[in-house]
Design a protein around this motif. Structure first.
Motif, mmCIF file in Angstrom:
data_model
loop_
_atom_site.group_PDB
_atom_site.id
_atom_site.type_symbol
_atom_site.label_atom_id
_atom_site.label_comp_id
_atom_site.label_asym_id
_atom_site.label_seq_id
_atom_site.Cartn_x
_atom_site.Cartn_y
_atom_site.Cartn_z
ATOM 1 N N GLU A 1 0.815 -1.217 0.000
ATOM 2 C CA GLU A 1 0.000 0.000 0.000
ATOM 3 C C GLU A 1 0.847 1.266 0.000
ATOM 4 O O GLU A 1 0.371 2.324 -0.429
ATOM 5 C CB GLU A 1 -0.934 -0.010 1.215
ATOM 6 C CG GLU A 1 -2.016 -1.090 1.145
ATOM 7 C CD GLU A 1 -2.845 -1.166 2.406
ATOM 8 O OE1 GLU A 1 -2.412 -0.600 3.445
ATOM 9 O OE2 GLU A 1 -3.915 -1.815 2.363
ATOM 10 N N ARG A 2 2.105 1.184 0.476
ATOM 11 C CA ARG A 2 2.956 2.378 0.557
ATOM 12 C C ARG A 2 4.279 2.152 -0.171
ATOM 13 O O ARG A 2 5.338 2.541 0.310
ATOM 14 C CB ARG A 2 3.228 2.715 2.026
ATOM 15 C CG ARG A 2 1.963 2.941 2.838
ATOM 16 C CD ARG A 2 2.273 3.681 4.114
ATOM 17 N NE ARG A 2 1.094 3.864 4.924
ATOM 18 C CZ ARG A 2 1.043 4.644 6.003
ATOM 19 N NH1 ARG A 2 2.129 5.293 6.378
ATOM 20 N NH2 ARG A 2 -0.066 4.764 6.697
ATOM 21 N N TRP A 3 4.186 1.549 -1.323
ATOM 22 C CA TRP A 3 5.377 1.080 -2.012
ATOM 23 C C TRP A 3 6.389 2.184 -2.269
ATOM 24 O O TRP A 3 7.590 2.029 -2.007
ATOM 25 C CB TRP A 3 5.001 0.385 -3.316
ATOM 26 C CG TRP A 3 6.174 -0.277 -3.969
ATOM 27 C CD1 TRP A 3 6.815 0.094 -5.108
ATOM 28 C CD2 TRP A 3 6.879 -1.423 -3.465
ATOM 29 N NE1 TRP A 3 7.861 -0.762 -5.379
ATOM 30 C CE2 TRP A 3 7.922 -1.696 -4.379
ATOM 31 C CE3 TRP A 3 6.715 -2.239 -2.355
ATOM 32 C CZ2 TRP A 3 8.801 -2.755 -4.208
ATOM 33 C CZ3 TRP A 3 7.593 -3.293 -2.185
ATOM 34 C CH2 TRP A 3 8.621 -3.544 -3.092
ATOM 35 N N ASP A 4 5.952 3.296 -2.781
ATOM 36 C CA ASP A 4 6.896 4.367 -3.128
ATOM 37 C C ASP A 4 7.637 4.902 -1.903
ATOM 38 O O ASP A 4 8.750 5.406 -2.014
ATOM 39 C CB ASP A 4 6.165 5.511 -3.836
ATOM 40 C CG ASP A 4 5.731 5.127 -5.241
ATOM 41 O OD1 ASP A 4 6.345 4.196 -5.806
ATOM 42 O OD2 ASP A 4 4.777 5.739 -5.768
ATOM 43 N N GLU A 5 7.024 4.777 -0.725
ATOM 44 C CA GLU A 5 7.643 5.265 0.505
ATOM 45 C C GLU A 5 8.651 4.280 1.092
ATOM 46 O O GLU A 5 9.578 4.685 1.801
ATOM 47 C CB GLU A 5 6.572 5.559 1.564
ATOM 48 C CG GLU A 5 5.559 6.613 1.165
ATOM 49 C CD GLU A 5 4.441 6.711 2.183
ATOM 50 O OE1 GLU A 5 4.744 6.702 3.405
ATOM 51 O OE2 GLU A 5 3.269 6.774 1.771
ATOM 52 N N VAL A 6 8.475 2.976 0.817
ATOM 53 C CA VAL A 6 9.290 1.967 1.515
ATOM 54 C C VAL A 6 10.264 1.220 0.618
ATOM 55 O O VAL A 6 11.176 0.550 1.110
ATOM 56 C CB VAL A 6 8.389 0.935 2.240
ATOM 57 C CG1 VAL A 6 7.500 1.619 3.256
ATOM 58 C CG2 VAL A 6 7.563 0.129 1.242
ATOM 59 N N LYS A 7 10.102 1.299 -0.708
ATOM 60 C CA LYS A 7 10.880 0.445 -1.610
ATOM 61 C C LYS A 7 12.373 0.735 -1.543
ATOM 62 O O LYS A 7 12.806 1.798 -1.078
ATOM 63 C CB LYS A 7 10.389 0.596 -3.044
ATOM 64 C CG LYS A 7 10.649 1.957 -3.655
ATOM 65 C CD LYS A 7 10.163 1.992 -5.106
ATOM 66 C CE LYS A 7 10.426 3.357 -5.745
ATOM 67 N NZ LYS A 7 9.977 3.391 -7.163
ATOM 68 N N ASP A 8 13.152 -0.234 -2.023
ATOM 69 C CA ASP A 8 14.607 -0.142 -2.116
ATOM 70 C C ASP A 8 15.268 0.057 -0.754
ATOM 71 O O ASP A 8 16.196 0.850 -0.606
ATOM 72 C CB ASP A 8 15.022 0.989 -3.075
ATOM 73 C CG ASP A 8 14.520 0.759 -4.478
ATOM 74 O OD1 ASP A 8 14.483 -0.414 -4.902
ATOM 75 O OD2 ASP A 8 14.135 1.732 -5.156
ATOM 76 N N ASP A 9 14.778 -0.690 0.229
ATOM 77 C CA ASP A 9 15.354 -0.563 1.568
ATOM 78 C C ASP A 9 15.099 -1.846 2.354
ATOM 79 O O ASP A 9 14.372 -2.739 1.923
ATOM 80 C CB ASP A 9 14.747 0.635 2.295
ATOM 81 C CG ASP A 9 15.733 1.324 3.221
ATOM 82 O OD1 ASP A 9 16.749 0.683 3.591
ATOM 83 O OD2 ASP A 9 15.508 2.495 3.582
ATOM 84 N N VAL A 10 15.718 -1.907 3.528
ATOM 85 C CA VAL A 10 15.571 -3.049 4.420
ATOM 86 C C VAL A 10 15.002 -2.564 5.740
ATOM 87 O O VAL A 10 15.318 -1.456 6.191
ATOM 88 C CB VAL A 10 16.928 -3.773 4.626
ATOM 89 C CG1 VAL A 10 17.968 -2.841 5.216
ATOM 90 C CG2 VAL A 10 16.764 -5.013 5.488
ATOM 91 N N TYR A 11 14.147 -3.381 6.346
ATOM 92 C CA TYR A 11 13.486 -2.984 7.592
ATOM 93 C C TYR A 11 13.436 -4.152 8.570
ATOM 94 O O TYR A 11 13.114 -5.288 8.180
ATOM 95 C CB TYR A 11 12.040 -2.543 7.322
ATOM 96 C CG TYR A 11 11.911 -1.398 6.358
ATOM 97 C CD1 TYR A 11 11.911 -0.075 6.797
ATOM 98 C CD2 TYR A 11 11.796 -1.642 4.984
ATOM 99 C CE1 TYR A 11 11.805 0.976 5.893
ATOM 100 C CE2 TYR A 11 11.680 -0.598 4.080
ATOM 101 C CZ TYR A 11 11.691 0.712 4.544
ATOM 102 O OH TYR A 11 11.581 1.741 3.647
ATOM 103 N N ASN A 12 13.728 -3.863 9.836
ATOM 104 C CA ASN A 12 13.419 -4.803 10.907
ATOM 105 C C ASN A 12 11.918 -4.742 11.144
ATOM 106 O O ASN A 12 11.328 -3.650 11.158
ATOM 107 C CB ASN A 12 14.150 -4.431 12.198
ATOM 108 C CG ASN A 12 15.654 -4.566 12.073
ATOM 109 O OD1 ASN A 12 16.151 -5.437 11.375
ATOM 110 N ND2 ASN A 12 16.389 -3.690 12.754
ATOM 111 N N VAL A 13 11.293 -5.896 11.345
ATOM 112 C CA VAL A 13 9.847 -5.929 11.574
ATOM 113 C C VAL A 13 9.572 -6.615 12.904
ATOM 114 O O VAL A 13 9.884 -7.789 13.093
ATOM 115 C CB VAL A 13 9.105 -6.651 10.433
ATOM 116 C CG1 VAL A 13 7.601 -6.673 10.715
ATOM 117 C CG2 VAL A 13 9.374 -5.958 9.108
ATOM 118 N N GLY A 14 8.988 -5.859 13.803
ATOM 119 C CA GLY A 14 8.671 -6.335 15.138
ATOM 120 C C GLY A 14 8.389 -5.120 16.007
ATOM 121 O O GLY A 14 7.978 -4.075 15.514
#
Length: 309
Positions: free
Chosen positions: A218-231
Motif C-alpha cells: 500500500e505504501r510502495w513508493d515510501e518503503v521500496k529499495d530498503d531493508v526494515y526490521n519488523v517487530g
C-alpha cells in the motif's frame, strides 16, 4: 493487484494469502506442498485464488509463475537453524538460488518483497541492532538469508524485511518456533526444561508479519529499495520471560537447566524505529499470542505408537 506468493502454503503464507484475497487481490501461490496444502483449503472458495504446484528452483516453473504479476512476495525458504543444518544444499538452493531466479525472470516494474530474518545479526549482546548493524550470521540459515536479501536490494524495486522470531497460530501450524514449542510442551506435557533462560530474542506474531506485507504494497513508493526490521521493542523477551508468561495461562512444572546449551545461539535486542517511522505498528503482544497458542495446543494431538500412555 495480481500477486505471486512463493511458499504460500507455509506458516506465514497460509495466514497472508487469505488476507490478500479479502482485500480483493488476485493471488497466485507457487508451492511444492512439501508440508501439505491444507492451510489454503478455505482459499479455494475465492475465484481469485490460484495454486501453481511447482518448484521455485525450476526456471520453467518460475517463468510461468511470474508471468503477469504486479508483485512477488517471496516466502519460500528452508527456515531455521536445524532445518538448514539438516539439508544444507537445499537451503542454499531455495534460500539463495531461487531468489536470484525470481529476480532474473520478473519484469523490472514487478515489486519484490523478501522475507529475511533477524538471524542475520547473529549473537550481539552488547547493543541494540538496527538496520545499519553489520550482518554477522552464525548459522547457515542466517548466512543464506543475508545473501538473498543483498540480491534483492541490489536488484532494485524491492524490499527486505528482517523479521523477529515468528510465533502464533497459523492455518499451517509450526511447533518448532520457540514460543509455540514452549506452549505446546506446557499444555501437553505439563513440564518444560529451558536451557540458557537469559538469552534474549525479539518476537513478532504471524498475523503481524502478514500485515507488514500488505502495508508495504500500500505504501510502495515510501518503503521500496530498503531493508526494515519488523517487530516491536516491547516484544524483546528472554526465554525465561516467555516460559513464565506461559505459566500465567497454564499450570505446569518449569525447570531451568544449568547444564546444556541451545544450538542456536542467537542473543540480541533489535530496534524497530525505522519501520515505525513509516507508519507500521505490530498489534499482537506476547500475552495475547500465548493465549491463542494454549487454545490451539488443545486441538493438536500426536499419537506415539510405541507407548501405552
Amino acid at each position: 493487484m495480481k500477486i505471486l506468493v512463493t511458499g504460500g502454503a507455509g506458516y506465514v503464507g497460509s495466514t497472508l494469502v487469505p488476507m490478500l484475497l479479502e482485500q480483493g487481490h488476485k493471488v497466485r501461490v507457487l508451492d511444492n506442498l512439501r508440508f501439505g496444502g491444507q492451510g489454503l483449503l478455505p482459499c479455494c472458495q475465492n475465484r481469485f485464488f490460484e495454486l501453481m504446484l511447482g518448484d521455485v528452483c525450476n526456471e520453467a516453473d518460475v517463468k510461468k509463475a511470474v508471468d503477469g504479476v504486479d508483485a512477488i512476495i517471496h516466502l519460500a525458504a528452508i527456515v531455521g537453524y536445524p532445518a538448514c543444518k539438516k539439508e544444507p544444499q537445499l537451503a542454499q538452493a531455495i534460500n539463495v538460488d531461487s531468489t536470484a531466479l525470481l529476480l532474473a525472470n520478473r519484469n523490472a516494474d514487478t515489486r519484490f518483497l523478501y522475507a529475511s530474518t533477524g538471524s542475520i545479526y547473529g549473537s550481539i549482546p552488547d547493543y541494540i541492532c538496527n538496520e545499519d548493524t553489520p550482518r554477522a550470521p552464525i548459522t547457515l540459515y542466517g548466512e543464506t538469508k543475508a545473501k538473498a536479501e543483498q540480491l534483492v536490494l541490489d536488484a532494485g524495486n524491492g524490499i527486505a524485511y528482517r523479521y523477529a522470531t515468528a510465533f502464533g497460530v497459523s492455518n499451517r501450524m509450526r511447533l518448532d518456533l520457540m514460543p509455540n514449542d514452549f506452549t505446546y510442551q506446557a499444555v501437553k506435557n505439563r513440564n518444560l526444561i529451558v536451557y540458557e533462560g537469559g538469552f534474549k530474542r525479539t518476537f513478532v506474531h504471524v498475523r503481524d508479519m502478514a500485515r507488514s506485507f500488505i502495508f508495504a504494497l500500500e505504501r510502495w513508493d515510501e518503503v521500496k529499495d530498503d531493508v526494515y526490521n519488523v517487530g516491536h521493542e516491547s516484544m524483546n523477551f528472554t526465554k525465561e520471560d516467555v516460559a513464565r508468561k506461559i505459566m500465567e495461562h497454564v499450570d505446569y512444572y518449569l525447570h531451568f537447566a544449568e547444564v546444556g546449551t541451545d544450538a542456536d545461539q542467537r542473543n540480541y535486542e533489535v530496534s524497530y524505529e525505522k519501520i515505525r517511522r513509516k507508519g507500521f505498528e505490530t498489534t499482537i503482544d506476547l500475552d495475547r499470542g500465548i493465549a491463542e497458542l494454549v487454545r490451539a495446543a488443545k486441538l493438536i494431538s500426536f499419537q506415539n505408537p510405541f507407548t501405552n500412555v
